[in-house]
Design an enzyme around this catalytic site. Structure first.
Site, PDB file in Angstrom:
ATOM      1  N   ASP A  43       0.848  -1.200   0.000  1.00  0.00           N
ATOM      2  CA  ASP A  43       0.000   0.000   0.000  1.00  0.00           C
ATOM      3  C   ASP A  43       0.875   1.239   0.000  1.00  0.00           C
ATOM      4  O   ASP A  43       2.063   1.183   0.352  1.00  0.00           O
ATOM      5  CB  ASP A  43      -0.962   0.011   1.198  1.00  0.00           C
ATOM      6  N   GLU A  85       0.150  -0.712   5.884  1.00  0.00           N
ATOM      7  CA  GLU A  85       1.222  -0.100   6.671  1.00  0.00           C
ATOM      8  C   GLU A  85       1.017   1.406   6.821  1.00  0.00           C
ATOM      9  O   GLU A  85       1.270   1.980   7.879  1.00  0.00           O
ATOM     10  CB  GLU A  85       2.589  -0.376   6.023  1.00  0.00           C
TER      11      GLU A  85
END
Lengths: 456, 456
Positions: free
Chosen positions: B88, B152
């Site tokens: 991500d 994250e």
């Protein structure tokens, strides 16, 4: 021949329908994407002026939004009243806080909810309908001129030029503006002063790009934090404005004047309950009526910087911004105040950021006379319509162009407003009472009648 | 059998092409509208793991975004390395500051410009390509497990549960993460610590609706002004954080440790010139290396309230907001710091506003050992690839999950990062050097080789 009361009664549905059409135009002057709607609104206003019987109707182009002009000269020897209003409105956001869409006027509890309902479409349109009545019932006792502009909410940047270039056409004996509020339908009032305005935008730049707040955080100044510190320093612990020289030209009212002002009905508990706040704020040593009437203020109208979307982003932003406006009172001067702000803000900015202060627009504070024939005519008209003598108040808002009219046209203004402070001007769920609208239409012809009589 | 250098040379165009495909997915975890892109990205990563030779590849669902798992068990008696990374990325806004579109990777001056180029797509993908080399050339001297997550950048909310529920599957001897930076290609370094994080959002409410700043301004507290005052008070005149108890658990480094840390190459003039600032900021008594490494910070990541569109709106806003994050150092605890912030912020809020503090996510600070076999293997691998011994540094960023790995899996982490501080992580024009990318792929198999040797 109908009385105005009868005429309003038999035409009120149409009066509302027409206003609703006007309110459906999203004539937001602050955002250039509404340019086309602005033009449509101006054309609608011009059409309605023609239908009501005005001559010389024109949608006058300017460098910005057009100004609608129209007039009816009954007899050059009669006094001339110039009606000023504005067909532009404030932006409607935050949209999610509106209970019904801002450009879909809706009636609830006897109020018309729409952006511009009170400010100023609902209020200037009363004059067109009052004019229609006077024309149809042979009751127009003065000459009348209309000047309805489309940039009031963004500082009337092009109206000054228009006024200067059209002094002969605009010549009049008094200007009437319905763009203010009264205390209540039970206690009419007339505003006798307006605050001026100085509106600036500030930009604080730290690093030359957005940074990772972990990698750089701690060693590099964060412009959002610095902006917060700068804004925080603009009021001292007594909520005085801490810009050197800011109060230099403020006229302090006498104890008598202050006492008279504070006699207006004001219930602090009701006021707090209406706003949903536990405590009021304000400059130490003054009352809320004074805070909002005779004292200058400094407000953050908008602030932004960094990541403002959903979720979390660990960014140290490159820039932070604020829109800040100051309301001014006699004898402050908007240019001087803008200059003082800019100088001060630049001076207090620490070396790890750069600041840019950009003036938006300004306007001068005004005090209108209470001993003029026009004021007396307004007083009588309100007393007849509302069965109670209006009391003078000092308005906290600004109609910067009033000072310009005084200077360029050498005439005074009467602030014949029918709104209420609780109308949510500039806010979501702006509203205007149907009764305020219809009572306004009833009152205006009375003003013309008494003004003509007093001028005889 | 090719050496890794030869393999990289003959495959580098393909390595770049594959990374570009990965970078084109707008896998922004902070904004739910990219959910579909997130899933596509996870599937792409899984496919590439399979192609490279991983077994048991799975896109594991979680309550949030999926976690990609894969492994290659060469021999259960060999040590096992777990590679952690995240697919991500941070949001790309402000979009207008990107020179080329964030999800159209572009090469300029030997750098790959794209959101996620360095953080962390470019860095975790090196491991898949290094793994491919080791598989094709019979050079995999350890068992390997991959765990590439998709949350994250929003606090890894669901990774903890996944780790707890998959302890056997994830069992390993050391975790390797390439999600940090080195000093330069000429001076390799290894981060030996990461800051923790406490991220909160604050909401300040004044009146129950947006108000006209003229009608109410001066008597009603402006939440934007109050928020500015609250934020301003969070740092004292020495830029210490003014939250009671904030520093209680901060471990002060010894004079020797501080001197060692400050020996890292750091040119203050270059640093300032790169950031375009005249002066650095920071807590009194510490150096920039210390500000960004061993000291806690408090940053405004976003601030907003009132009218932030084009032009001017004279509103006294009902609400103002800020996103505020604090970087933590050993032995601060994110829950305790979040609690201290909330308590303090609520206490200092004056009675004319209401404040709400909402915690976003947090993570604990970590210090990684420099005397472990894994650290020594990383040191040797870097020295061989870069011809210079790496020096230990303390990272300012946060990978909150490192502390969790330590707690749940009882293993230490090696931070084998190949980025540069100037890569514009979390900022417009994020970039990653092609040389960093290819050198990283070259270095990783050396780490596996030396780690296996030291474990013999």
């Amino acid at each position: 021949m109908l009385t105005v009361k009868e005429y309003v009664q038999s035409n009120k549905d149409r009066f509302l329908e027409e206003l609703f059409i006007l309110l459906r135009f999203p004539s937001i002057s602050a955002d250039s994407k509404y340019k086309e709607d602005i033009v449509k609104t101006a054309n609608f206003v011009a059409d309605k002026l023609k239908e009501a019987g005005a001559d010389e109707v024109e949608v006058c182009p300017t460098a910005g939004n057009p100004i609608v002009y129209g007039e009816k000269i009954v007899d050059p020897s009669l006094p001339t009243v110039l009606v000023y209003g504005h067909y532009d409105v404030q932006p409607a956001d935050p949209l999610e806080l509106w209970d019904t869409p801002p450009f879909e006027p809706t009636i609830r509890d006897g109020k018309i909810y729409a952006r511009g309902a009170a400010d100023d479409k609902g209020q200037f349109y009363m004059h067109i309908k009052a004019f229609e009545y006077m024309m149809k019932n042979n009751a127009l006792a003065c000459n009348i001129k209309f000047m309805i502009e489309g940039e009031e909410e963004v500082g009337s940047a092009n109206l000054g030029t228009f006024v200067k270039e059209n002094k002969a056409r605009l010549k009049n004996d008094v200007i009437v503006i319905s763009d203010t509020s009264m205390i209540s339908l039970e206690q009419p009032s007339l505003e006798t002063g307006l605050r001026g305005l100085s509106y600036v935008e500030v930009e604080v730049t730290g690093p030359n790009r957005d940074l990772h707040s972990g990698v750089y955080g701690g060693a590099v100044a964060n412009p959002a934090t610095i902006l917060a510190k700068l804004i925080a320093s603009l009021h001292d612990e007594n909520n005085h404005i801490a810009i050197p020289g800011f109060y230099d030209d403020v006229v302090e009212l006498s104890q008598e004047e202050r006492e008279a002002l504070n006699k207006a009905p004001f219930d602090i508990d009701e006021y707090k309950a209406d706003l949903g706040v536990e405590e009021l704020w304000g400059e130490k040593g003054y009352t809320p009526i004074e805070h909002t009437g005779i004292r200058p203020t400094l407000e953050v109208n908008g602030i932004w910087g960094g990541y403002i979307g959903e979720g979390a982003k660990t960014v140290l932003p490159a820039k932070a911004y604020a829109k800040i406006s100051m309301r001014l009172v006699p004898n402050q001067n908007s240019e001087r105040i803008t200059h003082l702000f800019k100088k001060h803000f630049e001076e207090i900015a620490p070396a790890y950021v750069k600041v840019v202060v950009t003036p938006h627009h300004g306007g001068e504070p005004v005090v209108t006379p209470t001993d003029s024939m026009a004021y007396q005519a307004a007083e009588r008209a309100l007393e007849e319509a509302f069965h109670k003598k209006p009391i003078p108040t000092r308005g906290g808002g600004s109609i910067p162009i009033v000072a310009l009219f005084e200077k360029e046209l050498n005439v005074k203004t009467v602030l014949l407003g029918f709104g209420l402070d609780s109308d949510n001007l500039h806010s979501p769920n702006e509203k205007y009472g149907i009764e305020n609208y219809l009572k306004g239409i009833e009152t205006i012809p009375l003003f013309f009648k008494y003004y003509a009589e007093l001028n005889k």
